[in-house]
Design a protein around this motif. Sequence first.
Motif, PDB file in Angstrom:
ATOM      1  N   LEU A  84      32.934 134.505 137.681  1.00  0.00           N
ATOM      2  CA  LEU A  84      34.109 135.203 137.175  1.00  0.00           C
ATOM      3  C   LEU A  84      33.837 136.697 137.010  1.00  0.00           C
ATOM      4  O   LEU A  84      34.639 137.534 137.434  1.00  0.00           O
ATOM      5  CB  LEU A  84      34.574 134.602 135.843  1.00  0.00           C
ATOM      6  CG  LEU A  84      35.753 135.327 135.177  1.00  0.00           C
ATOM      7  CD1 LEU A  84      37.005 135.245 136.040  1.00  0.00           C
ATOM      8  CD2 LEU A  84      36.009 134.759 133.794  1.00  0.00           C
ATOM      9  N   ARG A  88      35.551 139.646 139.392  1.00  0.00           N
ATOM     10  CA  ARG A  88      36.320 140.752 138.809  1.00  0.00           C
ATOM     11  C   ARG A  88      35.766 142.113 139.232  1.00  0.00           C
ATOM     12  O   ARG A  88      36.525 143.037 139.545  1.00  0.00           O
ATOM     13  CB  ARG A  88      36.325 140.639 137.282  1.00  0.00           C
ATOM     14  CG  ARG A  88      37.257 139.562 136.778  1.00  0.00           C
ATOM     15  CD  ARG A  88      37.218 139.475 135.275  1.00  0.00           C
ATOM     16  NE  ARG A  88      38.220 138.534 134.775  1.00  0.00           N
ATOM     17  CZ  ARG A  88      38.156 137.960 133.584  1.00  0.00           C
ATOM     18  NH1 ARG A  88      37.160 138.239 132.750  1.00  0.00           N
ATOM     19  NH2 ARG A  88      39.099 137.124 133.208  1.00  0.00           N
ATOM     20  N   LYS A 117      34.377 129.851 132.298  1.00  0.00           N
ATOM     21  CA  LYS A 117      35.777 130.281 132.258  1.00  0.00           C
ATOM     22  C   LYS A 117      36.505 130.013 133.575  1.00  0.00           C
ATOM     23  O   LYS A 117      37.168 130.877 134.145  1.00  0.00           O
ATOM     24  CB  LYS A 117      35.878 131.753 131.865  1.00  0.00           C
ATOM     25  CG  LYS A 117      35.347 132.024 130.460  1.00  0.00           C
ATOM     26  CD  LYS A 117      35.615 133.441 130.021  1.00  0.00           C
ATOM     27  CE  LYS A 117      35.111 133.656 128.598  1.00  0.00           C
ATOM     28  NZ  LYS A 117      35.398 135.007 128.112  1.00  0.00           N
ATOM     29  N   GLU A 119      39.159 128.418 134.395  1.00  0.00           N
ATOM     30  CA  GLU A 119      40.612 128.632 134.451  1.00  0.00           C
ATOM     31  C   GLU A 119      40.964 130.089 134.747  1.00  0.00           C
ATOM     32  O   GLU A 119      41.968 130.380 135.400  1.00  0.00           O
ATOM     33  CB  GLU A 119      41.272 128.177 133.151  1.00  0.00           C
ATOM     34  CG  GLU A 119      41.319 126.673 132.973  1.00  0.00           C
ATOM     35  CD  GLU A 119      42.110 125.961 134.063  1.00  0.00           C
ATOM     36  OE1 GLU A 119      43.212 126.427 134.415  1.00  0.00           O
ATOM     37  OE2 GLU A 119      41.621 124.930 134.566  1.00  0.00           O
ATOM     38  N   GLU A 120      40.144 131.025 134.275  1.00  0.00           N
ATOM     39  CA  GLU A 120      40.392 132.446 134.545  1.00  0.00           C
ATOM     40  C   GLU A 120      40.050 132.822 135.982  1.00  0.00           C
ATOM     41  O   GLU A 120      40.549 133.817 136.506  1.00  0.00           O
ATOM     42  CB  GLU A 120      39.592 133.313 133.563  1.00  0.00           C
ATOM     43  CG  GLU A 120      40.067 133.196 132.131  1.00  0.00           C
ATOM     44  CD  GLU A 120      39.264 134.068 131.176  1.00  0.00           C
ATOM     45  OE1 GLU A 120      38.871 135.196 131.571  1.00  0.00           O
ATOM     46  OE2 GLU A 120      39.025 133.624 130.045  1.00  0.00           O
TER      47      GLU A 120
END
Length: 184
Positions: A84, A88, A117, A119-120
């Motif tokens: 994640l 990003r 994380k 889901e993010e």
Amino acid sequence: MAICIFPGTFNPIHNAHIKMAEFALENYGFEKIIFIPAYLPPHKEIESNLANHRLQMVKLATDYNPKFEVSDIEYKRSEPSYSLITVRKIIEQYKIQGRLNFIMGTDAFSKLDTWYKAEELKPLVHFIVFPRRGDEVSETRGWDYEITTMDYEDVSSTEIRSGAKNIDKKVEEYIKEYGLYSNC
């Protein structure tokens, strides 16, 4: 620019990894594949003293293709390599509009829901999934992905470390020079 990331432990990088990246270039129209060796993979136990060696071996194995790039983004953080965070940063660095393309095998894809994380991560990534023998993709729980049609090649980094030879000659020489993976 159409880019695709290829994160992995690459312990060590082998010819099947390279074939996956070449397949993605040829079949998906990417202008660049960015290999991202994990500094500290959160789902695997790995000798931390091999981190810089793994990065160097990926550079050696990919230097022949100008459409391959190697990123040390996860080395700059010196903490667990969570996808994640990496995704990003890549989206920001390359000003990606929409989802970032991400190469992985079915073995890793089947464990996505356990990732940091997760889901993010879902709205940020389009996975290009390479099948491995015996692995099937079942319930996807909202992930954006497609399964490639590349013929399966049964190679694992574990086999390479045990002495099998399915690696770039420069990587093989590097392993011998530094005495890595004592059986190689």
